[in-house]
Design an enzyme around this catalytic site. Sequence first.
Site, PDB file in Angstrom:
ATOM      1  N   TYR A  33       0.818  -1.215   0.000  1.00 18.00           N
ATOM      2  CA  TYR A  33       0.000   0.000   0.000  1.00 18.00           C
ATOM      3  C   TYR A  33       0.852   1.266   0.000  1.00 18.00           C
ATOM      4  O   TYR A  33       0.396   2.325  -0.429  1.00 18.00           O
ATOM      5  CB  TYR A  33      -0.920   0.036   1.226  1.00 18.00           C
ATOM      6  CG  TYR A  33      -2.258  -0.622   1.026  1.00 18.00           C
ATOM      7  CD1 TYR A  33      -2.343  -1.953   0.640  1.00 18.00           C
ATOM      8  CD2 TYR A  33      -3.432   0.085   1.228  1.00 18.00           C
ATOM      9  CE1 TYR A  33      -3.571  -2.563   0.462  1.00 18.00           C
ATOM     10  CE2 TYR A  33      -4.671  -0.516   1.059  1.00 18.00           C
ATOM     11  CZ  TYR A  33      -4.726  -1.843   0.666  1.00 18.00           C
ATOM     12  OH  TYR A  33      -5.949  -2.434   0.496  1.00 18.00           O
ATOM     13  N   LYS A  86       3.210 -15.282   1.835  1.00 19.17           N
ATOM     14  CA  LYS A  86       3.537 -16.160   0.702  1.00 19.17           C
ATOM     15  C   LYS A  86       5.051 -16.350   0.694  1.00 19.17           C
ATOM     16  O   LYS A  86       5.761 -15.882  -0.213  1.00 19.17           O
ATOM     17  CB  LYS A  86       3.056 -15.542  -0.622  1.00 19.17           C
ATOM     18  CG  LYS A  86       1.550 -15.525  -0.785  1.00 19.17           C
ATOM     19  CD  LYS A  86       0.960 -16.733  -1.471  1.00 19.17           C
ATOM     20  CE  LYS A  86       1.451 -16.966  -2.872  1.00 19.17           C
ATOM     21  NZ  LYS A  86       1.003 -18.304  -3.362  1.00 19.17           N
ATOM     22  N   ASP A  92      -2.794 -17.988   0.295  1.00 17.66           N
ATOM     23  CA  ASP A  92      -3.804 -18.584  -0.592  1.00 17.66           C
ATOM     24  C   ASP A  92      -4.434 -19.809   0.062  1.00 17.66           C
ATOM     25  O   ASP A  92      -5.659 -19.981   0.042  1.00 17.66           O
ATOM     26  CB  ASP A  92      -3.209 -18.911  -1.977  1.00 17.66           C
ATOM     27  CG  ASP A  92      -1.970 -19.787  -1.924  1.00 17.66           C
ATOM     28  OD1 ASP A  92      -1.353 -19.896  -0.841  1.00 17.66           O
ATOM     29  OD2 ASP A  92      -1.603 -20.367  -2.968  1.00 17.66           O
ATOM     30  N   ASP A 124      -6.361  -7.205   3.654  1.00 15.11           N
ATOM     31  CA  ASP A 124      -7.504  -6.557   3.001  1.00 15.11           C
ATOM     32  C   ASP A 124      -8.409  -7.629   2.387  1.00 15.11           C
ATOM     33  O   ASP A 124      -9.623  -7.633   2.593  1.00 15.11           O
ATOM     34  CB  ASP A 124      -6.978  -5.595   1.933  1.00 15.11           C
ATOM     35  CG  ASP A 124      -8.099  -4.816   1.258  1.00 15.11           C
ATOM     36  OD1 ASP A 124      -9.028  -4.394   1.968  1.00 15.11           O
ATOM     37  OD2 ASP A 124      -8.045  -4.649   0.035  1.00 15.11           O
ATOM     38  N   ASP A 163     -12.165  -9.318   4.063  1.00 20.15           N
ATOM     39  CA  ASP A 163     -13.448  -9.291   3.350  1.00 20.15           C
ATOM     40  C   ASP A 163     -14.026 -10.707   3.268  1.00 20.15           C
ATOM     41  O   ASP A 163     -15.228 -10.918   3.449  1.00 20.15           O
ATOM     42  CB  ASP A 163     -13.284  -8.739   1.922  1.00 20.15           C
ATOM     43  CG  ASP A 163     -13.603  -7.248   1.847  1.00 20.15           C
ATOM     44  OD1 ASP A 163     -13.451  -6.572   2.886  1.00 20.15           O
ATOM     45  OD2 ASP A 163     -13.993  -6.770   0.773  1.00 20.15           O
TER      46      ASP A 163
HETATM   47  C1  IPM Z   1     -10.511  -1.455   3.705  1.00 21.40           C
HETATM   48  C2  IPM Z   1     -10.755  -0.788   2.387  1.00 21.40           C
HETATM   49  C3  IPM Z   1      -9.629   0.204   2.137  1.00 21.40           C
HETATM   50  C4  IPM Z   1      -8.351  -0.581   1.976  1.00 21.40           C
HETATM   51  C5  IPM Z   1      -9.849   1.165   0.979  1.00 21.40           C
HETATM   52  C6  IPM Z   1     -11.157   1.915   1.098  1.00 21.40           C
HETATM   53  C7  IPM Z   1      -8.706   2.110   0.815  1.00 21.40           C
HETATM   54  O1  IPM Z   1     -10.888  -1.737   1.385  1.00 21.40           O
HETATM   55  O2  IPM Z   1     -10.399  -0.739   4.728  1.00 21.40           O
HETATM   56  O3  IPM Z   1     -10.453  -2.681   3.740  1.00 21.40           O
HETATM   57  O4  IPM Z   1      -8.048  -1.099   0.895  1.00 21.40           O
HETATM   58  O5  IPM Z   1      -7.627  -0.692   2.972  1.00 21.40           O
HETATM   59 MG    MG Z   2     -10.925  -3.738   2.101  1.00 20.36          MG
END
Ligand code: IPM
Ligand code: MG
Length: 367
Positions: A142, A192, A224, A248, A252
């Site tokens: 990032y 990884k 993975d 990230d 999710d």
């Molecule tokens: C998260 C989001 C952020 C990230 C974005 C909005 C920059 O996806 O907080 O998970 O990628 O960190």
């Molecule tokens: Mg995210």
Amino acid sequence: MTTPSLLILPGDGIGPEVMAEVRRIIDWFGAERGLNFDVSEDLVGGCAYDKHGTPLHDDTMARAQEVDAVLLGAVGGPQYDALDFSVKPERGLLRLRKEMDLFSNLRPAQCFDALSDFSSLKKDVVAGLDIMIVRELTSGVYFGEPRGIFTEGNERVGINTQRYTESEIARVARSAFELAMKRDKKLCSMEKANVMESGILWREVVTEVGRDYPEVELSHMYADAGAMQLTRWPKQFDVIVTDNLFGDLLSDLAAMLTGSLGMLPSASLGAPMENGRPKALYEPVHGSAPDIAGQGKANPIACILSFAMALRYSFDQGDEATRLEAAIERVLADGVRTADLMGPEGGTPVSTSGMGDAILSALDTSL
Ligand code: IPM
Ligand code: MG
């Protein structure tokens, strides 16, 4: 003792309407539990860009550095898609994370009993699930340099750099081990190392830090394979620690195991300040949901649970955090449902503020 300070940044989309419910909860804790906060409010994201031409004004950044905790709603919206990368709403959030040095991002994925039918996975795979992903938040791909879109010969090349120093790995690993000590004493580190040198270093440093935590059972997994195991049998995990980008993605994935993205809070913690509290920013995992913004349809629970995390991690009010979480469990068990939680078994449909009302009356009952 001085009143603890809280900076509220509602942001864009559904941010302001879910944050309005959090404000009512904060007021309740002031009136009924004597927990008072010095609350201020400011702009972040697209709304800050509209007013100031930047997604995070320097004054807001400075205020965020001073307060005891920041509570953020959500940023972004389609009207900002065409903006230059440097002023996109997300840059405001990334600047807060980076300049406050919030290296340890706690993302719980917890399956509420009343909602275990919501997962796309079989009920027995997710019922009772309670895992915590610790995502490194201020380094890795990032932020690594070099980055950019360059020209090489007659074509363009897009470059980002995965970069981790030992100390960056060690501090997030330590925060994950500390958390594991307070939970089931199991930590799985994901990288990884089969492909990336930064992964090899990650594995070595996490193992070294682990020597200080002999009680914690440490395991390593390629990220993975970790994704695969998270969908196969997520209850094998307690705490997972991983880098910024894998975190990230995996968070999710873990969030969706619970079937309700609208339910999940997060905490981003940095080093302790002079008063001993960690620098901290709390925010729901969900985004700004522009498609339903302003319609009173949004579920405020993730944002309210983020305030519960603030009570626990910034203000040493674990019992009050538990009170709030229990009130939310009760409301869900009673079948109170915002639109995102309305399943085949039905329930009592409520608006964003209706959910706030229900949680407030469950809090009243808790007294
Ligand atoms: C998260 C989001 C952020 C990230 C974005 C909005 C920059 O996806 O907080 O998970 O990628 O960190
Ligand atoms: Mg995210």
